[in-house]
Design an enzyme around this catalytic site. Structure first.
Site, PDB file in Angstrom:
ATOM      1  N   LEU A 123      25.466  33.137  -4.083  1.00 31.01           N
ATOM      2  CA  LEU A 123      24.186  33.044  -3.391  1.00 31.01           C
ATOM      3  C   LEU A 123      24.649  32.460  -1.659  1.00 31.01           C
ATOM      4  O   LEU A 123      25.674  32.120  -1.569  1.00 31.01           O
ATOM      5  CB  LEU A 123      23.497  31.800  -3.710  1.00 31.01           C
ATOM      6  N   ASP A 124      23.704  32.986  -0.737  1.00 27.86           N
ATOM      7  CA  ASP A 124      23.832  32.573   0.472  1.00 27.86           C
ATOM      8  C   ASP A 124      23.945  31.150   0.735  1.00 27.86           C
ATOM      9  O   ASP A 124      23.334  30.351  -0.046  1.00 27.86           O
ATOM     10  CB  ASP A 124      22.712  33.424   1.265  1.00 27.86           C
TER      11      ASP A 124
END
Length: 312
Positions: A138-139
């Site tokens: 995930l960012d």
């Protein structure tokens, strides 16, 4: 100090006739083809019959190969105490709820203090698992659920399921403007031609498919459910920007941050088959406080924003 890799693979029908290095790269996506070629040339890949192997040796369906390779130790990844929520843990599978701002992998500007460092601190056995068990990412600004494999076989199974689109990932996003309705965005993604920090819809890019559905409309925003088929870098952020509705707070893809200090995106629901038992699992993570507060401000009232069912 080097890390040892222990893998055993059986060639499926569809890879029969391929080069050994190409077939193994397909079956072991966490290792580069050049590394696999090095293992073959140095005798770290063996086959039942014990014949001499070369990278271009043809493989046949049903053949079994054992890999006993070495990886350079990831010196930059040291165990550290890092705060994150543990949703699930068993001998094969870990599910993490990642907070906003926590980077997943060490890298330039983030040599430590990442989720990977924290996972090694809590689960030292992950040092022997490809990618330290991480199946996807995930960012840094995105919150929510991440799958982590606790063993190498579990990692291989989950990685294959991810590639085969058998892992269901559902997000909640808050957009600028209100999409007319839900739909599917099927647009290839590649690196932006002028800004290496950004991705863009580009002809010749990698296939990327995003499904979205409007759950609630506000005056100038919307709460949107998003379901991924593929998992490209910044996929949801780029696709929604492409259709004219960037995420609230996403300063990388929109100039207006809307008073929110990160992209308003949360990985709230995850479905996968257990890598050891094949049992179907579903996990949910409630919206973080900042997104609940954002939605309450937009709606003008407090509500329970944690219904993660995909309606329709």
């Amino acid at each position: 100090m080097k890390r040892l890799v222990r893998e055993r693979v059986v060639i499926p029908d569809e890879l029969g006739g391929r080069r050994l290095d190409a077939a193994l790269a397909k079956l072991l996506p966490d290792y580069s083809r050049s590394l696999i070629k090095t293992w073959i040339e140095s005798g770290q890949v063996s086959e039942q019959e014990g014949v001499s192997l070369r990278p271009r040796s043809p493989v046949h369906a049903g053949q079994e190969y054992e890999i006993r390779g070495e990886l350079a130790a990831a010196g930059a990844v040291e165990p550290e105490f890092v705060e994150f929520d543990l949703v699930h843990a068993d001998p094969d599978l870990i599910v993490v709820n990642k907070p906003a701002g926590l980077v997943v992998h060490p890298g330039a500007g983030n040599p430590g203090g990442t989720l990977q460092n924290g996972l090694l601190h809590r689960f030292p056995e992950l040092a022997a698992v490809p990618r330290f068990g991480l199946v996807h990412r995930l960012d840094a600004g995105t919150t929510g659920l991440l799958l982590v494999a606790r063993t190498a076989p579990a990692h291989q199974r989950l990685t294959m399921d991810l590639q085969a689109r058998r892992i269901r990932r559902e997000y909640r996003a808050v957009t600028r403007g209100c999409p007319v309705a839900g739909g599917t965005i099927d647009q290839p993604l590649g690196r932006h031609p002028r800004d290496r920090l950004r991705m863009a819809v580009r002809a010749g890019g990698r296939s990327a498919v995003t499904h979205y559905r409007v759950l609630e409309r506000f005056t100038a925003n919307a709460l949107v459910a998003v379901r991924l088929e593929t998992g490209r870098t910044h996929q949801i952020r780029v696709h929604l920007t492409h259709v004219g509705h960037p995420l609230v707070g996403d300063s990388l893809y929109s100039r207006n941050r809307d008073g929110f200090d990160r992209p308003a995106l949360h990985a709230g629901r995850l479905g996968a088959r257990h890598p050891a038992t094949d049992r179907e699992y579903h996990f949910e993570a409630p919206l973080p406080e900042d997104m609940r507060g954002l939605l309450t401000r937009l709606a003008g009232e407090e509500r329970d924003w944690n219904d993660f069912s995909w309606s329709g």
